[in-house]
Design a protein around this motif. Sequence first.
Motif, PDB file in Angstrom:
ATOM      1  N   ILE A  92       0.826  -1.204   0.000  1.00 45.97           N
ATOM      2  CA  ILE A  92       0.000   0.000   0.000  1.00 45.97           C
ATOM      3  C   ILE A  92       0.862   1.256   0.000  1.00 45.97           C
ATOM      4  O   ILE A  92       0.536   2.251  -0.663  1.00 45.97           O
ATOM      5  CB  ILE A  92      -0.949  -0.012   1.213  1.00 45.97           C
ATOM      6  N   HIS A  93       1.977   1.208   0.707  1.00 49.68           N
ATOM      7  CA  HIS A  93       2.853   2.376   0.807  1.00 49.68           C
ATOM      8  C   HIS A  93       3.915   2.408  -0.294  1.00 49.68           C
ATOM      9  O   HIS A  93       4.850   3.207  -0.207  1.00 49.68           O
ATOM     10  CB  HIS A  93       3.534   2.403   2.175  1.00 49.68           C
ATOM     11  N   SER A  94       3.777   1.552  -1.287  1.00 51.03           N
ATOM     12  CA  SER A  94       4.714   1.536  -2.413  1.00 51.03           C
ATOM     13  C   SER A  94       3.925   1.733  -3.708  1.00 51.03           C
ATOM     14  O   SER A  94       3.380   0.773  -4.245  1.00 51.03           O
ATOM     15  CB  SER A  94       5.486   0.204  -2.450  1.00 51.03           C
ATOM     16  N   PRO A  95       3.822   2.963  -4.211  1.00 52.69           N
ATOM     17  CA  PRO A  95       2.980   3.235  -5.385  1.00 52.69           C
ATOM     18  C   PRO A  95       3.341   2.392  -6.603  1.00 52.69           C
ATOM     19  O   PRO A  95       2.459   1.930  -7.325  1.00 52.69           O
ATOM     20  CB  PRO A  95       3.225   4.728  -5.654  1.00 52.69           C
ATOM     21  N   GLU A  96       4.646   2.169  -6.843  1.00 53.47           N
ATOM     22  CA  GLU A  96       5.026   1.391  -8.027  1.00 53.47           C
ATOM     23  C   GLU A  96       4.574  -0.054  -7.911  1.00 53.47           C
ATOM     24  O   GLU A  96       4.314  -0.719  -8.930  1.00 53.47           O
ATOM     25  CB  GLU A  96       6.535   1.456  -8.248  1.00 53.47           C
ATOM     26  N   ALA A  97       4.461  -0.576  -6.687  1.00 49.81           N
ATOM     27  CA  ALA A  97       4.008  -1.953  -6.504  1.00 49.81           C
ATOM     28  C   ALA A  97       2.515  -2.100  -6.750  1.00 49.81           C
ATOM     29  O   ALA A  97       2.023  -3.215  -6.934  1.00 49.81           O
ATOM     30  CB  ALA A  97       4.352  -2.440  -5.099  1.00 49.81           C
ATOM     31  N   LEU A  98       1.788  -0.985  -6.754  1.00 50.10           N
ATOM     32  CA  LEU A  98       0.347  -1.023  -6.969  1.00 50.10           C
ATOM     33  C   LEU A  98      -0.030  -0.969  -8.451  1.00 50.10           C
ATOM     34  O   LEU A  98      -1.187  -1.174  -8.797  1.00 50.10           O
ATOM     35  CB  LEU A  98      -0.329   0.150  -6.243  1.00 50.10           C
TER      36      LEU A  98
ATOM     37  N   LEU B  23      -3.448  -0.457 -12.431  1.00 53.84           N
ATOM     38  CA  LEU B  23      -3.409   0.060 -13.799  1.00 53.84           C
ATOM     39  C   LEU B  23      -3.342  -1.039 -14.842  1.00 53.84           C
ATOM     40  O   LEU B  23      -3.987  -0.951 -15.894  1.00 53.84           O
ATOM     41  CB  LEU B  23      -2.211   1.005 -13.952  1.00 53.84           C
ATOM     42  N   GLN B  24      -2.580  -2.092 -14.587  1.00 54.17           N
ATOM     43  CA  GLN B  24      -2.407  -3.142 -15.585  1.00 54.17           C
ATOM     44  C   GLN B  24      -3.713  -3.814 -15.992  1.00 54.17           C
ATOM     45  O   GLN B  24      -3.948  -4.012 -17.200  1.00 54.17           O
ATOM     46  CB  GLN B  24      -1.408  -4.179 -15.081  1.00 54.17           C
TER      47      GLN B  24
ATOM     48  N   ILE C 268     -10.936  -4.783  -9.178  1.00 49.94           N
ATOM     49  CA  ILE C 268     -10.753  -3.624 -10.061  1.00 49.94           C
ATOM     50  C   ILE C 268     -11.173  -3.969 -11.482  1.00 49.94           C
ATOM     51  O   ILE C 268     -11.840  -3.174 -12.165  1.00 49.94           O
ATOM     52  CB  ILE C 268      -9.292  -3.156 -10.009  1.00 49.94           C
ATOM     53  N   MET C 269     -10.822  -5.167 -11.940  1.00 48.86           N
ATOM     54  CA  MET C 269     -11.192  -5.581 -13.291  1.00 48.86           C
ATOM     55  C   MET C 269     -12.712  -5.650 -13.447  1.00 48.86           C
ATOM     56  O   MET C 269     -13.277  -5.160 -14.431  1.00 48.86           O
ATOM     57  CB  MET C 269     -10.564  -6.935 -13.596  1.00 48.86           C
ATOM     58  N   LEU C 270     -13.394  -6.250 -12.481  1.00 47.42           N
ATOM     59  CA  LEU C 270     -14.850  -6.365 -12.568  1.00 47.42           C
ATOM     60  C   LEU C 270     -15.517  -4.997 -12.531  1.00 47.42           C
ATOM     61  O   LEU C 270     -16.436  -4.719 -13.317  1.00 47.42           O
ATOM     62  CB  LEU C 270     -15.369  -7.231 -11.428  1.00 47.42           C
ATOM     63  N   VAL C 271     -15.086  -4.147 -11.641  1.00 46.21           N
ATOM     64  CA  VAL C 271     -15.688  -2.819 -11.528  1.00 46.21           C
ATOM     65  C   VAL C 271     -15.497  -2.034 -12.816  1.00 46.21           C
ATOM     66  O   VAL C 271     -16.430  -1.389 -13.318  1.00 46.21           O
ATOM     67  CB  VAL C 271     -15.087  -2.063 -10.323  1.00 46.21           C
ATOM     68  N   PHE C 272     -14.296  -2.086 -13.377  1.00 44.42           N
ATOM     69  CA  PHE C 272     -14.035  -1.355 -14.613  1.00 44.42           C
ATOM     70  C   PHE C 272     -14.826  -1.948 -15.777  1.00 44.42           C
ATOM     71  O   PHE C 272     -15.316  -1.218 -16.638  1.00 44.42           O
ATOM     72  CB  PHE C 272     -12.543  -1.374 -14.925  1.00 44.42           C
ATOM     73  N   GLY C 273     -14.968  -3.278 -15.801  1.00 48.66           N
ATOM     74  CA  GLY C 273     -15.764  -3.908 -16.845  1.00 48.66           C
ATOM     75  C   GLY C 273     -17.218  -3.481 -16.790  1.00 48.66           C
ATOM     76  O   GLY C 273     -17.836  -3.185 -17.821  1.00 48.66           O
TER      77      GLY C 273
END
Length: 274
Positions: A42-48, A53-54, A141-146
């Motif tokens: 959570i505290h590492s933006p690049e790990a998110l 985003l992917q 995230i995938m379901l919500v965006f779909g």
Amino acid sequence: MTTTLDTPPTPPAVAPSAPARLLPSTVRHGLSLARRGVVTTIHSPEALLDVTLQPVIFLLLFVYVFGGAIAGNSADYLHYALPGVLLQTVVFASAGTGVGLAEDLKTGIFDRFRSLPISRAAPLVGAIGADLVRYVSSGVIMLVFGFALGYRTPAGPLGVLAAFALVVAFAFGLCWVFTALAMVVRRPRSVQGLSALVMLPLTFASSVFVPTGTMPGWLQGFAAVNPVSRTADAVRALLDGAPAGGAVTVSLLTSAALVVIFAPLAVALYRRRT
């Protein structure tokens, strides 16, 4: 005259709560380390990025770049592709488990864990537990965006939950394969490369993106026995509210077989290496 100083009494040791006492030490310690892994992510933006985003990029590219050529329009292809891309996203995240473990082993963090009074297998359990949270987050995230793009399902909440649980169960089985691989291959880049060699044929030579009937005959044979195809078919049927008993059974049996075979192997290799 000698003055005697009273030593303050030692406070009694705090006993663990009743629920904690009922759990084995490996589980308790593993949950604590899993929480640590989640907080670190959570505290590492690049790990998110691979969690947030992917999945969005994958869905946008496949629907709006290939949708017109495959299904005639993007709306129809979204209905076909979303279950498959959901599976692909979570399965690719499971490959990241092995890469993350290889990086931790290289930095020596597991050697530091060995100096703590915790179960020896707890760091491995904690790492996989933290990654399970990543799988769930990525899938949500995938379901919500779909749904935001216009995907609709007649299955209802129970059908969506069943499909989502099937995807997570399959990814959990696969993560033990990549965990065992990380214990054998010492370089994180090598683990990442070998994971891609495994995942790309499994996901693209399947029914994730296109019906297998459009493939050449020799490739259809591989796609028919590919567990990713069976899981994608099961997820698609569950979201469509259609019968999916056979495909669901095959997917669950495959997931169970992967855990039974590779979980003990991964733990044995982990104990040997650490």
